[in-house]
Design an enzyme around this catalytic site. Structure first.
Site, PDB file in Angstrom:
ATOM      1  N   TYR A 130       0.835  -1.200   0.000  1.00 22.58           N
ATOM      2  CA  TYR A 130       0.000   0.000   0.000  1.00 22.58           C
ATOM      3  C   TYR A 130       0.871   1.252   0.000  1.00 22.58           C
ATOM      4  O   TYR A 130       2.048   1.229   0.350  1.00 22.58           O
ATOM      5  CB  TYR A 130      -0.942  -0.001   1.207  1.00 22.58           C
ATOM      6  CG  TYR A 130      -0.271   0.147   2.557  1.00 22.58           C
ATOM      7  CD1 TYR A 130      -0.227   1.380   3.210  1.00 22.58           C
ATOM      8  CD2 TYR A 130       0.317  -0.950   3.176  1.00 22.58           C
ATOM      9  CE1 TYR A 130       0.371   1.518   4.438  1.00 22.58           C
ATOM     10  CE2 TYR A 130       0.928  -0.819   4.415  1.00 22.58           C
ATOM     11  CZ  TYR A 130       0.954   0.410   5.034  1.00 22.58           C
ATOM     12  OH  TYR A 130       1.566   0.547   6.253  1.00 22.58           O
ATOM     13  N   ASN A 184      10.091  -5.308   7.894  1.00 16.13           N
ATOM     14  CA  ASN A 184      10.807  -4.054   8.124  1.00 16.13           C
ATOM     15  C   ASN A 184      12.211  -4.389   8.624  1.00 16.13           C
ATOM     16  O   ASN A 184      12.363  -4.996   9.683  1.00 16.13           O
ATOM     17  CB  ASN A 184      10.081  -3.181   9.153  1.00 16.13           C
ATOM     18  CG  ASN A 184       8.813  -2.590   8.600  1.00 16.13           C
ATOM     19  OD1 ASN A 184       8.554  -2.625   7.398  1.00 16.13           O
ATOM     20  ND2 ASN A 184       7.987  -2.036   9.472  1.00 16.13           N
ATOM     21  N   ARG A 268      17.778  -4.814  13.466  1.00 16.01           N
ATOM     22  CA  ARG A 268      16.526  -5.415  13.906  1.00 16.01           C
ATOM     23  C   ARG A 268      15.600  -5.597  12.718  1.00 16.01           C
ATOM     24  O   ARG A 268      15.581  -4.760  11.816  1.00 16.01           O
ATOM     25  CB  ARG A 268      15.849  -4.520  14.941  1.00 16.01           C
ATOM     26  CG  ARG A 268      14.573  -5.143  15.521  1.00 16.01           C
ATOM     27  CD  ARG A 268      13.732  -4.123  16.225  1.00 16.01           C
ATOM     28  NE  ARG A 268      12.523  -4.741  16.778  1.00 16.01           N
ATOM     29  CZ  ARG A 268      11.384  -4.103  16.966  1.00 16.01           C
ATOM     30  NH1 ARG A 268      11.283  -2.832  16.648  1.00 16.01           N
ATOM     31  NH2 ARG A 268      10.334  -4.724  17.461  1.00 16.01           N
TER      32      ARG A 268
END
Length: 387
Positions: A130, A184, A268
């Protein structure tokens, strides 16, 4: 010296400044006495008493604000569920798969809208992607849109086998719930600004799984930029490697959450699993620029009002630099030094080594200015104001 009755210059100076000993605290002076005299001591005593009273008895406004913050923190906690599901061995297997995703993206093996790069943070959309943030011409809640189906790659099989299946087994999500997976990948010092996952696009709950290192999720923060500053959170939530965080209710819909730069000290990665709503709005194919249209869709079909785009051009594919967080930033004095090298004549320029960031030298600007001098065109004079 002899005529004045002093044998030593130090004695004369001492007699000329009798207040100096009292100010510095002579041993003959009572330590409880104020060095500024009785009047100053009384003022200091009143000031100290005022601070003691203000510290011991907070005002009604402060008490009301504290109660509001505590109430909001309770609401946020009520919408959070955390579980420690993945062992270190399972985390290592999944992290190896994430590394493979990064490698394939660097080789250009994914569709264009699957990969979204930003400094110190890369996103990889699978299943559904999106538009958001700076990609939109009109920003604000409710402006986000799903890409047309097929614009991003399908969810990899290893995400189903290693992650989703275990969540279903522990009844975190029902079978068939997930149709959108986002990875991510953060480098040290990376962040994601305060936001709410678009309510008109995704159903609840929002499930995320953390890998590579520990971090934290903050709720209710406000971001300011240039430089980045983050306010104190309403709730600080530690997130461990291999843990699952489920957001719903107030925590997912009514308050923003973010990841601050100071909370990512090591690399991370987060896998976010969601389900899109059946009535979620999508971008029409005509809204995409001609450079990202699917094969076989000719630009001649875009004419008239169909050329109006709600998307900005896609950001450049910059790779995250692992050393960027440790490299000194450009100081304002360096920027001014670069400007001076362009605007001032040679005999008035300063050295390029005027600050700690001496490794940033503006060769291009200097060469451009030399070419202008050879042509005989005068340099434009600019009045600069110092702050």
């Amino acid at each position: 010296m002899a005529g004045s009755g002093y044998k030593d210059l130090r004695e004369k100076l001492k007699s000329m400044m009798p207040y100096r000993d009292n100010y510095k605290g002579n041993s003959l002076r009572d330590p409880t006495e104020s060095p500024y005299g009785a009047a100053g001591g009384a003022a200091a005593e009143r000031k100290r008493k005022y601070h003691e009273d203000s510290d011991s008895e907070p005002s009604d406004y402060e008490e009301e604000q504290q109660q509001k913050e505590e109430e909001e923190a309770r609401k946020v906690k009520s919408g959070i569920r955390q579980l420690r599901l993945f062992s270190p061995d399972e985390c290592a297997k999944i992290e190896a798969r994430i590394e493979d995703v990064v490698s394939r993206a660097e080789k250009g093996l994914y569709k264009e809208h699957t990969v979204d790069r930003a400094p110190l943070r890369n996103k990889y959309f699978f299943g559904e992607g999106y538009t958001y943030g700076s990609q939109l011409q009109r920003r604000g809640p409710g402006q986000e849109r799903l890409y047309p189906q097929g614009e991003v790659d399908a969810i990899p099989e290893w995400v189903h086998d290693l992650v989703i299946r275990k969540l279903v087994e522990h009844r975190v999500i029902p079978e068939g719930f997930v149709n959108s997976a986002v990875i991510n990948d953060y480098q040290p010092g990376g962040c994601i600004v305060s936001h709410v996952d678009p309510i008109h696009i995704f159903e609840r709950p929002i499930v995320s799984v953390s890998f590579f290192s520990d971090s934290a999720l903050c709720f209710g923060c406000k971001f300011q930029f240039k430089p980045i500053r983050v306010s104190e959170p309403v709730l600080f939530l530690p997130v461990r490697r291999g843990s699952v965080t489920v957001l719903s209710g107030y925590a997912a819909d009514e308050i923003t959450h973010c990841i601050r730069p100071q909370d990512i000290k090591e690399r991370r990665a987060v896998i976010i699993l969601r389900k899109t709503r059946l009535d979620a709005p999508r971008l029409e194919t005509k809204s995409l620029s001609s450079s990202v249209l699917p094969p076989g869709y000719t630009s001649d079909r875009l004419s008239g009002s169909n050329r109006d785009q709600i998307l900005k051009p896609k950001r450049s594919h910059r790779k995250a630099d692992p050393d960027a967080a440790h490299r000194p930033r450009i100081l304002e004095m360096d920027k001014e030094e670069n400007r001076r090298s362009v605007l001032l004549p040679k005999h008035r320029r300063r050295s390029n080594f005027s600050s700690e960031n001496y490794w940033r030298r503006s060769y291009e600007y200097t060469e451009d200015y030399d070419e202008e001098e050879e042509d005989g065109s005068p340099a434009r004079k600019v009045k600069m104001r110092r702050h």
